[in-house]
Design an enzyme around this catalytic site. Sequence first.
Site, PDB file in Angstrom:
ATOM      1  N   HIS A 139       0.835  -1.206   0.000  1.00 27.39           N
ATOM      2  CA  HIS A 139       0.000   0.000   0.000  1.00 27.39           C
ATOM      3  C   HIS A 139       0.873   1.262   0.000  1.00 27.39           C
ATOM      4  O   HIS A 139       0.624   2.206  -0.760  1.00 27.39           O
ATOM      5  CB  HIS A 139      -0.919  -0.026   1.233  1.00 27.39           C
ATOM      6  CG  HIS A 139      -1.817   1.162   1.354  1.00 27.39           C
ATOM      7  ND1 HIS A 139      -3.114   1.163   0.889  1.00 27.39           N
ATOM      8  CD2 HIS A 139      -1.611   2.398   1.879  1.00 27.39           C
ATOM      9  CE1 HIS A 139      -3.670   2.353   1.126  1.00 27.39           C
ATOM     10  NE2 HIS A 139      -2.771   3.123   1.726  1.00 27.39           N
ATOM     11  N   GLU A 140       1.914   1.276   0.831  1.00 25.02           N
ATOM     12  CA  GLU A 140       2.787   2.455   0.910  1.00 25.02           C
ATOM     13  C   GLU A 140       3.559   2.656  -0.396  1.00 25.02           C
ATOM     14  O   GLU A 140       3.695   3.780  -0.874  1.00 25.02           O
ATOM     15  CB  GLU A 140       3.761   2.330   2.092  1.00 25.02           C
ATOM     16  CG  GLU A 140       3.094   2.276   3.461  1.00 25.02           C
ATOM     17  CD  GLU A 140       2.212   3.489   3.747  1.00 25.02           C
ATOM     18  OE1 GLU A 140       2.485   4.578   3.224  1.00 25.02           O
ATOM     19  OE2 GLU A 140       1.226   3.328   4.501  1.00 25.02           O
ATOM     20  N   HIS A 143       1.402   4.369  -3.017  1.00 22.96           N
ATOM     21  CA  HIS A 143       1.294   5.831  -2.922  1.00 22.96           C
ATOM     22  C   HIS A 143       2.474   6.510  -3.636  1.00 22.96           C
ATOM     23  O   HIS A 143       2.307   7.529  -4.296  1.00 22.96           O
ATOM     24  CB  HIS A 143       1.289   6.282  -1.456  1.00 22.96           C
ATOM     25  CG  HIS A 143      -0.042   6.155  -0.771  1.00 22.96           C
ATOM     26  ND1 HIS A 143      -1.208   6.701  -1.286  1.00 22.96           N
ATOM     27  CD2 HIS A 143      -0.393   5.563   0.400  1.00 22.96           C
ATOM     28  CE1 HIS A 143      -2.212   6.435  -0.451  1.00 22.96           C
ATOM     29  NE2 HIS A 143      -1.748   5.745   0.567  1.00 22.96           N
ATOM     30  N   GLU A 201      -6.497   6.623  -1.508  1.00 23.75           N
ATOM     31  CA  GLU A 201      -6.491   5.395  -0.699  1.00 23.75           C
ATOM     32  C   GLU A 201      -6.985   4.200  -1.518  1.00 23.75           C
ATOM     33  O   GLU A 201      -6.395   3.128  -1.490  1.00 23.75           O
ATOM     34  CB  GLU A 201      -7.368   5.576   0.547  1.00 23.75           C
ATOM     35  CG  GLU A 201      -6.707   6.409   1.626  1.00 23.75           C
ATOM     36  CD  GLU A 201      -5.379   5.826   2.051  1.00 23.75           C
ATOM     37  OE1 GLU A 201      -5.360   4.764   2.654  1.00 23.75           O
ATOM     38  OE2 GLU A 201      -4.338   6.429   1.743  1.00 23.75           O
TER      39      GLU A 201
HETATM   40 ZN   LIG Z   1      -2.806   5.120   2.178  1.00 23.08          ZN
END
Ligand SMILES: [Zn+2]
Length: 269
Positions: A139-140, A143, A201
């Site tokens: 997830h990181e 981004h 997100e």
């Molecule tokens: Zn996030």
Amino acid sequence: MKKLHFFAAIIGIIVMSMAFYSCEKNASGRNTLSLVDDGTVMTMAQEQYTAFLNENPPVTGTPEADKVARVSTRVIGGVQQYLSDIGQSGLVSGYQWEFNLINNEQANAWCMPGGKIVVYSGILPLTATDDELAVVVGHEIAHAVLKHGNERLSQQLLASYGGAALSTLMSQNPSDAQQLFAAAFGVGSTLGTLAFSRKQETESDEAGLYYMAYAKYNPNAAVTFWEKMQQQSTANPPEILSTHPSDDTRIADIKTFLPKAMEYYNKQQ
Ligand SMILES: [Zn+2]
């Protein structure tokens, strides 16, 4: 009075057209505001990352540090393979990947542009399995790859500095530029950080699932991880939720991405 309105309108038009011409499509196909060039972002990311690690020396030689290294290495491999398969390797071409565990009770993690990953020890109790830690790391990284920090930085430049370029702000007011950067990329702890938008997100949840699936980590772990986050959010909200806001639709959205993620997962040897 009329004259003032006229000038206000002209300035408004200039700012709006700057925003329009500074739009680019991100890797998820969404139009995003981009007032920062990748070279400046990479340079600042490297500086902030180095300064952060000087103040927060990485943990080495422990089972926890080994876990972060093991999972990060595999997820990075997954990212590279996935981007290569969809013809977008260029997104990480300038990346020099690094990963660290630091001793900090906050349940947090981030990845800076250029591939600099930091996991805080406080998140490890919430990521019991390698699969769950892969959810966070994937997830990181998403981004960073999807340039969400660049987008937040651009929005701040537009809101607070009339759309000045980051390089201009750097030369005129370097301390403001650095503070803005730290907030946009979630690095600062005392200065406050900006939350990612729900759109960002969702994009990171989706891309992160594909990265971890390519790394042969089970994407179903994303459901258990975010369920745990949600359960904790009332009593003792984990730090990660302040920069990665969640809502009731997050887990439902993740479930809609799971069939494709499982297809990738099952294809891996
Ligand atoms: Zn996030």
